[in-house]
Design an enzyme around this catalytic site. Structure first.
Site, short mmCIF file in Angstrom:
data_model
loop_
_atom_site.label_atom_id
_atom_site.label_comp_id
_atom_site.label_asym_id
_atom_site.label_seq_id
_atom_site.Cartn_x
_atom_site.Cartn_y
_atom_site.Cartn_z
N TYR A 34 109.85 29.34 -55.66
CA TYR A 34 110.19 29.51 -54.42
C TYR A 34 111.80 29.87 -54.13
O TYR A 34 112.53 29.16 -53.71
CB TYR A 34 109.89 28.39 -53.50
CG TYR A 34 108.53 28.01 -53.39
CD1 TYR A 34 107.53 28.90 -52.44
CD2 TYR A 34 107.87 27.10 -54.08
CE1 TYR A 34 106.27 28.44 -52.63
CE2 TYR A 34 106.69 26.75 -54.19
CZ TYR A 34 105.84 27.49 -53.36
OH TYR A 34 104.42 27.11 -53.41
N TYR A 58 111.84 21.22 -39.43
CA TYR A 58 111.87 19.99 -40.01
C TYR A 58 113.22 19.73 -40.80
O TYR A 58 113.88 18.49 -40.61
CB TYR A 58 110.70 20.15 -41.22
CG TYR A 58 111.10 19.16 -42.30
CD1 TYR A 58 110.81 17.65 -41.93
CD2 TYR A 58 111.46 19.39 -43.39
CE1 TYR A 58 110.91 16.58 -42.73
CE2 TYR A 58 111.91 18.56 -44.39
CZ TYR A 58 111.61 17.19 -44.08
OH TYR A 58 111.79 16.23 -44.98
N GLU A 82 116.68 18.31 -49.21
CA GLU A 82 115.49 18.84 -48.30
C GLU A 82 114.98 20.10 -48.58
O GLU A 82 113.75 20.44 -48.64
CB GLU A 82 115.97 18.65 -46.93
CG GLU A 82 116.22 17.24 -46.10
CD GLU A 82 114.80 16.43 -46.42
OE1 GLU A 82 113.73 17.00 -46.59
OE2 GLU A 82 115.09 15.14 -46.14
N CYS A 101 94.81 2.51 -47.87
CA CYS A 101 95.17 1.76 -46.44
C CYS A 101 95.49 0.31 -46.71
O CYS A 101 95.92 -0.37 -45.77
CB CYS A 101 93.73 1.87 -45.85
SG CYS A 101 93.41 3.80 -45.60
N LEU A 129 112.11 25.53 -60.28
CA LEU A 129 111.95 24.97 -59.00
C LEU A 129 111.00 25.90 -58.15
O LEU A 129 110.02 25.33 -57.71
CB LEU A 129 113.11 24.67 -58.25
CG LEU A 129 113.84 23.16 -58.50
CD1 LEU A 129 114.87 23.21 -57.49
CD2 LEU A 129 112.74 22.11 -57.98
N ASP A 134 107.20 16.98 -41.31
CA ASP A 134 106.70 17.89 -42.34
C ASP A 134 105.19 17.36 -42.62
O ASP A 134 104.82 16.79 -41.63
CB ASP A 134 107.43 17.56 -43.70
CG ASP A 134 107.35 16.07 -44.19
OD1 ASP A 134 106.66 15.14 -43.25
OD2 ASP A 134 107.76 15.75 -45.34
#
Length: 360
Positions: free
Chosen positions: A83, A121, A38, A199, A81, A139
């Site tokens: 961050y 989250y 996560e 949809c 990755l 999220d």
């Protein structure tokens, strides 16, 4: 909103059981795997995370290994990755788990929320998926799905809107909360896409108010983002005896504590580069312009130019502190690394990827 969302569980879970992707953290939802996945998945696509997750849990298979991990080795596992504060917070949180929870990742939502780097989250995802707690995990995908299902024009970036969605989902949560939360995320990731929702493939199309009104593309509503600042930078690939100069960034701020090639704010020409090298005590053999590149962060865009600076082979290149003739900061302490070490040992952020010398 609440009554409408109570109708979605059965068709959503039937769809998820038939269509769910096989993912390592989903197939083996132990708390550590769910937590690591996560954190990695924040701002990052599943396809990009898969190889990183496998390498990470192979090298650091449990909370104890993560808590005691060498910082540079941890950053190398995370390299690419982005961050990077996510990885630093993972280690801090692992240390808290070891010290305060005996190495067991908490089950309680509030205790999870108290861990460094764990927001509402992530706490909801771990509590529901790993432990079966009946709590929502909201999220961006879930916010988009709910906004369309209810035809809501509330700004989904506002904390008030997020909390309202959490409350509505909590009141509508079926017994299998982990499956429900994953199904909502999966629907947003595969079907209820941001620009072009599929949809015709959606198990909830008949319950979707936005679809009934033909306004899917207008939702969710998001406040306009602040314009990204553009910052020119000049990267110096300084080579001496087959090794390249790198330096560690400050402990705080953008790309904190990561390794980088020396770089200067602003776009510098050849004359300025030669003047800088002379002032820094770098005995230059040759200077060659490299390709331009750019890297986009959340709030800033770097527009990069690069110069390959080859130093004289017989010099130890003792770098003195320069006078910063054109507004740059003095060179930080330099470390000299081979191509192989740049590949295997030092974590160079993706911002500098265009300038990493390749093994030949």
């Amino acid at each position: 909103m609440m009554n409408h969302l109570k109708k979605i569980s059965n068709p959503l879970l039937a769809w998820f059981r038939a269509r769910a992707r096989s993912l390592p953290w989903r197939d083996d939802p132990r708390p550590y795997y769910v937590w690591v996945s996560e954190i990695m998945l924040q701002q990052t696509r599943v396809a990009a995370v898969m190889p990183y997750f496998s390498r990470f849990v192979a090298a650091l298979p449990d909370v104890g290994a993560l808590a005691s991990a060498d910082d540079d080795a941890l950053m190398k596992l995370w390299e690419g990755l982005g961050y990077y504060s996510r990885a630093r917070n993972l280690k801090k949180a692992a240390q808290v788990v070891m010290e305060k929870h005996g190495g067991a990742i908490p089950r309680d939502f509030d205790e999870l929320l108290a861990l460094p780097g764990v927001g509402r989250y992530t706490a909801g995802a771990i509590a529901s998926i790993a432990y079966g707690a009946r709590v929502p995990a909201v999220d961006g995908n879930v916010l988009r799905v709910v906004a369309r299902l209810t035809a809501s024009r509330e700004d989904v970036l506002r904390e008030k809107t997020k909390r309202a969605v959490e409350e509505a989902l909590a009141a509508s949560m079926p017994k299998d909360a982990g499956q429900f939360n994953q199904a909502m995320m999966e629907l947003g990731a595969l079907v209820c896409l941001p620009r072009t929702p599929h949809c015709a493939e959606c198990p909830l199309a008949s319950l979707c108010r936005a679809h009934a009104e033909g306004i899917e593309a207008e939702l969710p509503v998001k406040a306009a983002k602040k314009e990204r600042r553009v910052e020119p930078r000049t990267v110096l690939l300084i080579e001496r005896d087959g090794k390249f100069a790198i330096a560690k960034r400050p402990k705080r701020g953008l790309l904190a504590s990561l390794w980088e090639f020396p770089n200067l704010i602003g776009g510098k020409n050849r004359t300025e580069i030669l003047a800088f090298c002379k002032d820094a005590g770098l005995p230059v053999k040759s200077v060659r312009r490299m390709k331009a590149a750019r890297h986009i962060f959340t709030h800033i865009e770097w527009r990069l130019s690069g110069w390959h600076i080859l130093l004289k082979d017989d010099s130890e290149a003792a770098v003195k502190e320069p006078r910063a003739p054109f507004g740059s900061a003095p060179l930080p302490p330099l470390t000299w690394a081979t191509r192989q070490e740049l590949s295997d040992t030092y974590s160079i952020p993706a911002a500098f990827r265009a300038y990493i010398p390749q093994n030949t």
